[in-house]
Each structure stands twice: as C-alpha cells, then as structure tokens.
Design a protein around this motif. Structure first.
Motif, PDB file in Angstrom:
ATOM      1  N   GLY A  29       0.777  -1.232   0.000  1.00  0.00           N
ATOM      2  CA  GLY A  29       0.000   0.000   0.000  1.00  0.00           C
ATOM      3  C   GLY A  29       0.806   1.277   0.000  1.00  0.00           C
ATOM      4  N   PHE A  30       0.204   2.343   0.484  1.00  0.00           N
ATOM      5  CA  PHE A  30       0.756   3.689   0.359  1.00  0.00           C
ATOM      6  C   PHE A  30       2.107   3.837   1.052  1.00  0.00           C
ATOM      7  N   HIS A  31       2.303   3.173   2.191  1.00  0.00           N
ATOM      8  CA  HIS A  31       3.519   3.354   2.987  1.00  0.00           C
ATOM      9  C   HIS A  31       4.572   2.283   2.714  1.00  0.00           C
ATOM     10  N   THR A  32       4.464   1.590   1.586  1.00  0.00           N
ATOM     11  CA  THR A  32       5.447   0.572   1.217  1.00  0.00           C
ATOM     12  C   THR A  32       6.873   1.113   1.326  1.00  0.00           C
ATOM     13  N   GLY A  33       7.730   0.303   1.939  1.00  0.00           N
ATOM     14  CA  GLY A  33       9.142   0.660   2.009  1.00  0.00           C
ATOM     15  C   GLY A  33       9.542   1.423   3.246  1.00  0.00           C
ATOM     16  N   THR A  34       8.581   1.767   4.106  1.00  0.00           N
ATOM     17  CA  THR A  34       8.893   2.526   5.316  1.00  0.00           C
ATOM     18  C   THR A  34       8.944   1.608   6.535  1.00  0.00           C
ATOM     19  N   ALA A  35       9.767   1.962   7.514  1.00  0.00           N
ATOM     20  CA  ALA A  35       9.906   1.171   8.730  1.00  0.00           C
ATOM     21  C   ALA A  35       8.667   1.338   9.608  1.00  0.00           C
ATOM     22  N   ALA A  36       8.235   0.254  10.224  1.00  0.00           N
ATOM     23  CA  ALA A  36       7.069   0.307  11.110  1.00  0.00           C
ATOM     24  C   ALA A  36       7.105  -0.862  12.080  1.00  0.00           C
ATOM     25  N   TYR A  37       6.509  -0.638  13.244  1.00  0.00           N
ATOM     26  CA  TYR A  37       6.356  -1.691  14.250  1.00  0.00           C
ATOM     27  C   TYR A  37       4.942  -2.236  14.132  1.00  0.00           C
ATOM     28  N   PHE A  38       4.828  -3.527  13.904  1.00  0.00           N
ATOM     29  CA  PHE A  38       3.527  -4.166  13.691  1.00  0.00           C
ATOM     30  C   PHE A  38       3.034  -4.837  14.964  1.00  0.00           C
ATOM     31  N   ILE A  39       1.777  -4.603  15.277  1.00  0.00           N
ATOM     32  CA  ILE A  39       1.092  -5.266  16.381  1.00  0.00           C
ATOM     33  C   ILE A  39      -0.033  -6.089  15.757  1.00  0.00           C
ATOM     34  N   ARG A  40       0.084  -7.402  15.839  1.00  0.00           N
ATOM     35  CA  ARG A  40      -0.930  -8.275  15.237  1.00  0.00           C
ATOM     36  C   ARG A  40      -1.865  -8.792  16.334  1.00  0.00           C
ATOM     37  N   ILE A  41      -3.124  -8.404  16.234  1.00  0.00           N
ATOM     38  CA  ILE A  41      -4.132  -8.780  17.213  1.00  0.00           C
ATOM     39  C   ILE A  41      -4.882 -10.021  16.729  1.00  0.00           C
ATOM     40  N   GLY A  42      -5.063 -10.996  17.614  1.00  0.00           N
ATOM     41  CA  GLY A  42      -5.775 -12.220  17.269  1.00  0.00           C
ATOM     42  C   GLY A  42      -7.277 -12.001  17.215  1.00  0.00           C
ATOM     43  N   GLY A  43      -7.930 -12.874  16.446  1.00  0.00           N
ATOM     44  CA  GLY A  43      -9.382 -12.838  16.314  1.00  0.00           C
ATOM     45  C   GLY A  43      -9.826 -12.320  14.970  1.00  0.00           C
ATOM     46  N   CYS A  44     -10.539 -13.156  14.214  1.00  0.00           N
ATOM     47  CA  CYS A  44     -11.106 -12.722  12.934  1.00  0.00           C
ATOM     48  C   CYS A  44     -12.197 -13.710  12.536  1.00  0.00           C
ATOM     49  N   ASP A  45     -13.351 -13.178  12.114  1.00  0.00           N
ATOM     50  CA  ASP A  45     -14.434 -14.048  11.652  1.00  0.00           C
ATOM     51  C   ASP A  45     -14.814 -13.746  10.208  1.00  0.00           C
ATOM     52  N   VAL A  46     -13.916 -13.073   9.471  1.00  0.00           N
ATOM     53  CA  VAL A  46     -14.202 -12.739   8.073  1.00  0.00           C
ATOM     54  C   VAL A  46     -13.978 -13.952   7.178  1.00  0.00           C
ATOM     55  N   GLY A  47     -12.922 -14.734   7.466  1.00  0.00           N
ATOM     56  CA  GLY A  47     -12.759 -16.045   6.853  1.00  0.00           C
ATOM     57  C   GLY A  47     -12.332 -16.070   5.403  1.00  0.00           C
ATOM     58  N   CYS A  48     -11.357 -15.257   5.028  1.00  0.00           N
ATOM     59  CA  CYS A  48     -10.850 -15.288   3.640  1.00  0.00           C
ATOM     60  C   CYS A  48     -10.101 -16.597   3.389  1.00  0.00           C
ATOM     61  N   HIS A  49     -10.477 -17.289   2.340  1.00  0.00           N
ATOM     62  CA  HIS A  49      -9.867 -18.604   2.091  1.00  0.00           C
ATOM     63  C   HIS A  49      -8.385 -18.496   1.773  1.00  0.00           C
ATOM     64  N   TRP A  50      -7.936 -17.330   1.267  1.00  0.00           N
ATOM     65  CA  TRP A  50      -6.521 -17.177   0.922  1.00  0.00           C
ATOM     66  C   TRP A  50      -5.717 -16.458   2.002  1.00  0.00           C
ATOM     67  N   CYS A  51      -6.312 -16.260   3.176  1.00  0.00           N
ATOM     68  CA  CYS A  51      -5.614 -15.567   4.265  1.00  0.00           C
ATOM     69  C   CYS A  51      -4.280 -16.249   4.568  1.00  0.00           C
ATOM     70  N   ASP A  52      -3.208 -15.449   4.718  1.00  0.00           N
ATOM     71  CA  ASP A  52      -1.892 -16.030   4.985  1.00  0.00           C
ATOM     72  C   ASP A  52      -1.545 -16.026   6.475  1.00  0.00           C
ATOM     73  N   VAL A  53      -2.498 -15.619   7.312  1.00  0.00           N
ATOM     74  CA  VAL A  53      -2.305 -15.717   8.768  1.00  0.00           C
ATOM     75  C   VAL A  53      -3.555 -16.312   9.428  1.00  0.00           C
ATOM     76  N   LYS A  54      -3.969 -17.478   8.932  1.00  0.00           N
ATOM     77  CA  LYS A  54      -5.160 -18.133   9.493  1.00  0.00           C
ATOM     78  C   LYS A  54      -4.994 -18.439  10.981  1.00  0.00           C
ATOM     79  N   GLU A  55      -3.738 -18.568  11.433  1.00  0.00           N
ATOM     80  CA  GLU A  55      -3.505 -18.835  12.851  1.00  0.00           C
ATOM     81  C   GLU A  55      -3.938 -17.665  13.734  1.00  0.00           C
TER      82      GLU A  55
END
Length: 210
Positions: A29-55
């Motif tokens: 997206g827009f900020h590609t290439g910039t440094a960032a700290y990611f916080i990944r929160i668990g829980g999702c009920d959208v259910g995309c079949h191609w999701c790469d973080v199903k865990e």
C-alpha cells in the motif's frame, strides 16, 4: 476460559489478544518501504480462504496482553505503529490508540472494515472482503482502499468498493500472492486503463521479511 476480571479488561480494550509484534518494513500500500512496528491482534471471523495468517483467527489461542506492555514495546522501535490482525476492529481500539499517541507514535490500522471504527488513527488502510463488507464508518474514514485481486471478478468488486469509500481515499489493487503470476499482468493493464487506481505488491514477501 478467561477470568471475569480479564474478560472485563478485554471488553474495554485494556487488554488485547496479542498474536505477535515485530519491527519490519511496511510491504504493502501507500507506505510501502517505510519502517514500522507491527502489532498483530488475534481474532477474525471474516474467513478469507486465501488468508496467509489463518492462525490469527482464533482469539482464544492468543493470550490477553495489557496495552501498557504493548505500547512500551512498540515505543522502543519506531515512530510508526501498524495495528493489524486478524481483524483488530473486533476489539475496542480506543485505549490502545490513545496510549500510543501519548507516546508520540503515528498509529496506522489495516482492517477489513467489517466492524465499526474505534480508536484514533493517523492512517486507515481498508482492505474489504466480499463475505463481510465494511461498515460505513470505515468507508467514510479510510485513507486508502486496498482490494486484493484473486480472480477477474475482483475487478468488479474493486469498482463497487471504490464507489462506497470516501472520495479522498487512495485506491490500490494488489494481487493475491498465490495468484501473482496470473493476476499481476491483468492489474498492470487495468491500472493503465483506469489510472485512478495504483498497483500494490506484497514487497515484504519478495524481500523475504516479516
């Protein structure tokens, strides 16, 4: 089962089911290439079949973590913090964003928009999904619209979503990773014929970083 005390803290957003946190380069997206700290929160009920973080889907697998600790960790690494998931808007983001801003962080979110917007954000990346469409609050406030292209019909979906999002949102088309060889040339042609759109790629995967 969580204790009543912890469940109350989760309900008000003082604790969140933290899956992982890491410092890396924004890959999409827009900020590609910039440094960032990611916080990944668990829980999702959208259910995309191609999701790469199903865990991330089952929030019960990820222990509730106090937001003070999350903010302390994030503030050691980067001025920019990206909250992602899972689907972070399943939880109340008000306290987390408040404390990050008190620490002078720029706060971004990556969301499907399937739940009403909570929290105060410097940048909202909306990536809508067909099986659970965004709420109006996210359409109205998104800074960028990033539509994943898995097949040709997704171009139609992208245009439908572009009609619903606010007029200031920057529009991106991104090939789904497993279909990138097939879909990237189609996206390139589409953007050349419809220049209101931009191409987004999962550059972090090409760079082999998180």
């Amino acid at each position: 089962m969580l204790s009543k005390e912890i469940q109350l803290e989760v309900n008000k957003g003082a604790m969140l089911p933290l899956m992982e946190e890491f410092y890396t380069i924004q890959g999409e997206g827009f900020h590609t290439g910039t440094a960032a700290y990611f916080i990944r929160i668990g829980g999702c009920d959208v259910g995309c079949h191609w999701c790469d973080v199903k865990e991330s889907w089952n929030a019960e697998l990820h222990p509730p973590t106090g937001i003070d600790l999350i903010v302390t960790n994030a503030s050691k690494y980067s001025e920019t913090v990206v909250v992602t998931g899972g689907e972070p808007l399943m939880w109340d983001m008000t306290l987390l964003t408040q404390k990050l801003k008190e620490n002078n962080r720029k706060v971004h979110i990556e969301t499907s928009g399937a739940y009403p917007l909570t929290g105060a954000w410097d940048w909202i990346c909306l990536s809508p999904k067909k099986n659970k469409l965004p709420t109006q609050t996210v359409y109205d406030n998104a800074h960028e619209l990033k539509v994943i292209i898995y097949n040709k019909h997704d171009f139609i979906f992208a245009e439908e979503q572009a009609e619903k999002v606010n007029s200031n949102a920057i529009l991106f088309l991104q090939p789904e990773w497993s279909k990138k060889e097939e879909m990237t040339p189609l996206i390139v042609d589409y953007v050349m014929n419809n220049p209101k759109w931009r191409v987004s790629l999962q550059t972090h995967k090409y760079l082999n970083i998180p």
